[in-house]
Design a protein around this motif. Structure first.
Motif, PDB file in Angstrom:
ATOM      1  N   ASN A  18      22.940  24.793  42.371  1.00  0.00           N
ATOM      2  CA  ASN A  18      23.074  23.354  42.583  1.00  0.00           C
ATOM      3  C   ASN A  18      24.524  23.030  42.933  1.00  0.00           C
ATOM      4  OD1 ASN A  18      23.742  20.528  41.525  1.00  0.00           O
ATOM      5  ND2 ASN A  18      21.505  20.515  41.439  1.00  0.00           N
ATOM      6  N   TRP A  19      24.717  22.236  43.971  1.00  0.00           N
ATOM      7  CA  TRP A  19      26.073  21.927  44.422  1.00  0.00           C
ATOM      8  C   TRP A  19      26.897  21.239  43.341  1.00  0.00           C
ATOM      9  CZ3 TRP A  19      28.529  24.388  47.760  1.00  0.00           C
ATOM     10  CH2 TRP A  19      27.961  24.810  48.973  1.00  0.00           C
ATOM     11  N   LEU A  20      26.261  20.368  42.593  1.00  0.00           N
ATOM     12  CA  LEU A  20      26.996  19.608  41.578  1.00  0.00           C
ATOM     13  C   LEU A  20      27.512  20.529  40.477  1.00  0.00           C
ATOM     14  CD1 LEU A  20      27.746  16.655  41.413  1.00  0.00           C
ATOM     15  CD2 LEU A  20      25.787  16.278  39.906  1.00  0.00           C
ATOM     16  N   MET A  21      26.671  21.456  40.043  1.00  0.00           N
ATOM     17  CA  MET A  21      27.089  22.401  38.999  1.00  0.00           C
ATOM     18  C   MET A  21      28.160  23.357  39.520  1.00  0.00           C
ATOM     19  SD  MET A  21      25.642  21.558  36.262  1.00  0.00           S
ATOM     20  CE  MET A  21      26.105  22.971  35.275  1.00  0.00           C
ATOM     21  N   ALA A  22      28.010  23.762  40.771  1.00  0.00           N
ATOM     22  CA  ALA A  22      29.025  24.638  41.376  1.00  0.00           C
ATOM     23  C   ALA A  22      30.366  23.915  41.462  1.00  0.00           C
ATOM     24  CB  ALA A  22      28.568  25.080  42.767  1.00  0.00           C
ATOM     25  N   TRP A  23      30.314  22.644  41.817  1.00  0.00           N
ATOM     26  CA  TRP A  23      31.536  21.833  41.909  1.00  0.00           C
ATOM     27  C   TRP A  23      32.184  21.674  40.537  1.00  0.00           C
ATOM     28  CZ3 TRP A  23      32.762  16.863  39.991  1.00  0.00           C
ATOM     29  CH2 TRP A  23      33.918  16.293  40.530  1.00  0.00           C
ATOM     30  N   ILE A  24      31.375  21.427  39.527  1.00  0.00           N
ATOM     31  CA  ILE A  24      31.901  21.289  38.162  1.00  0.00           C
ATOM     32  C   ILE A  24      32.568  22.595  37.717  1.00  0.00           C
ATOM     33  CG2 ILE A  24      31.232  21.016  35.728  1.00  0.00           C
ATOM     34  CD1 ILE A  24      29.067  19.031  36.723  1.00  0.00           C
ATOM     35  N   GLY A  25      31.940  23.714  38.049  1.00  0.00           N
ATOM     36  CA  GLY A  25      32.522  25.015  37.710  1.00  0.00           C
ATOM     37  C   GLY A  25      33.874  25.229  38.369  1.00  0.00           C
ATOM     38  N   LEU A  26      33.975  24.857  39.635  1.00  0.00           N
ATOM     39  CA  LEU A  26      35.250  24.987  40.351  1.00  0.00           C
ATOM     40  C   LEU A  26      36.317  24.066  39.763  1.00  0.00           C
ATOM     41  CD1 LEU A  26      34.025  25.207  44.064  1.00  0.00           C
ATOM     42  CD2 LEU A  26      35.221  26.994  42.801  1.00  0.00           C
ATOM     43  N   GLU A  27      35.899  22.864  39.381  1.00  0.00           N
ATOM     44  CA  GLU A  27      36.853  21.918  38.779  1.00  0.00           C
ATOM     45  C   GLU A  27      37.355  22.431  37.431  1.00  0.00           C
ATOM     46  OE1 GLU A  27      38.072  18.767  40.209  1.00  0.00           O
ATOM     47  OE2 GLU A  27      37.435  20.240  41.678  1.00  0.00           O
ATOM     48  N   LEU A  28      36.443  22.958  36.640  1.00  0.00           N
ATOM     49  CA  LEU A  28      36.823  23.524  35.341  1.00  0.00           C
ATOM     50  C   LEU A  28      37.803  24.671  35.533  1.00  0.00           C
ATOM     51  CD1 LEU A  28      36.324  23.613  32.249  1.00  0.00           C
ATOM     52  CD2 LEU A  28      34.414  25.158  32.692  1.00  0.00           C
ATOM     53  N   ASN A  29      37.504  25.489  36.512  1.00  0.00           N
ATOM     54  CA  ASN A  29      38.361  26.621  36.843  1.00  0.00           C
ATOM     55  C   ASN A  29      39.750  26.154  37.265  1.00  0.00           C
ATOM     56  OD1 ASN A  29      39.487  28.763  38.669  1.00  0.00           O
ATOM     57  ND2 ASN A  29      37.623  29.802  38.044  1.00  0.00           N
ATOM     58  N   MET A  30      39.781  25.146  38.125  1.00  0.00           N
ATOM     59  CA  MET A  30      41.057  24.640  38.646  1.00  0.00           C
ATOM     60  C   MET A  30      41.895  23.980  37.551  1.00  0.00           C
ATOM     61  SD  MET A  30      42.506  21.463  39.849  1.00  0.00           S
ATOM     62  CE  MET A  30      41.274  20.426  40.613  1.00  0.00           C
ATOM     63  N   LEU A  31      41.265  23.156  36.743  1.00  0.00           N
ATOM     64  CA  LEU A  31      42.005  22.456  35.688  1.00  0.00           C
ATOM     65  C   LEU A  31      42.520  23.422  34.620  1.00  0.00           C
ATOM     66  CD1 LEU A  31      39.716  19.310  35.275  1.00  0.00           C
ATOM     67  CD2 LEU A  31      42.005  19.371  36.268  1.00  0.00           C
TER      68      LEU A  31
END
Length: 224
Positions: free
Chosen positions: A25-38
């Motif tokens: 899911n794009w939304l979950m993938a995006w959340i994962g990337l944001e968590l990673n970045m932060l």
């Protein structure tokens, strides 16, 4: 930063990457990337120097823009198709924006400008993390949508990355910048191969990570 804080940070980086890699899911993938970045921001800013603060700011701004582009792309695709599934990225405009956002996150040309500057302002251990682990999630997403991306875009960006990575590293005296351009060059090969054989592209990036890690560790030992 206390050991407990560092544990939470590294755990967040790991969870973010795994979340993105395992998501459909794009939304979950995006959340994962944001968590990673932060999570990596405190690591970059750990040395209390002006250069580290500058590197943190550049990394944050670049990744934030890439994340916004990614969210825009997936939202447009959902608007057109009604589906958040990663494999259902059918809209050409969305696919192009998504490809560019992932290239920005990886540090591939033509949106590579941040990588040498960020690496120059970090420690060697952090540079290792950025050039290896931080690439895994975006490369995985690109692998998943590679069939939908126009080969011309991948090949053009790949060749440009090879040229910039190769020429940019020639005149460097700074080891971290040299490794950054090496990373850009390798991403060029990975992206180009992705257009023809995605599985081989994954093998290429894995080989790069395996070969780069001991080089950074050796450089770390030499500098101490």
């Amino acid at each position: 930063i206390t050991p407990a804080s560092m544990t939470i940070v590294f755990l967040s980086i790991t969870i973010g990457t795994i979340m993105t890699m395992s998501s459909s899911n794009w939304l979950m993938a995006w959340i994962g990337l944001e968590l990673n970045m932060l999570a990596i921001l405190p690591i970059i800013s750990k040395p209390k120097t002006t250069r580290a603060s500058e590197a943190t700011t550049k990394y944050f701004l670049t990744q934030a823009i890439a994340s916004a582009m990614m969210l825009l792309s997936s939202t447009i695709n959902v608007w057109q198709t009604g589906n958040w599934n990663i494999l259902e990225l059918k809209n050409k405009f969305s696919t192009t924006i998504m490809a560019l956002s992932l290239m920005m996150k990886m540090g591939a040309a033509p949106i590579h400008f941040w990588l040498p500057e960020v690496l120059q302002g970090t420690t060697l251990q952090t540079a290792l993390l950025i050039t290896t682990w931080q690439k895994i999630a975006p490369v995985t997403l690109m692998y998943m949508i590679s069939n939908n991306i126009q080969p011309t875009i991948l090949v053009s960006a790949g060749i440009l990355s090879m040229i910039i990575g190769g020429l940019g590293g020639i005149n460097q005296t700074q080891l971290r910048k040299m490794m950054a351009y090496s990373s850009i060059n390798n991403l060029g090969w990975t992206i180009t191969i992705m257009a023809f054989s995605p599985n081989m592209a994954l093998m290429n990036i894995c080989t790069y990570i395996i070969m780069t890690t001991p080089i950074f560790l050796m450089m770390t030992n030499m500098s101490t």
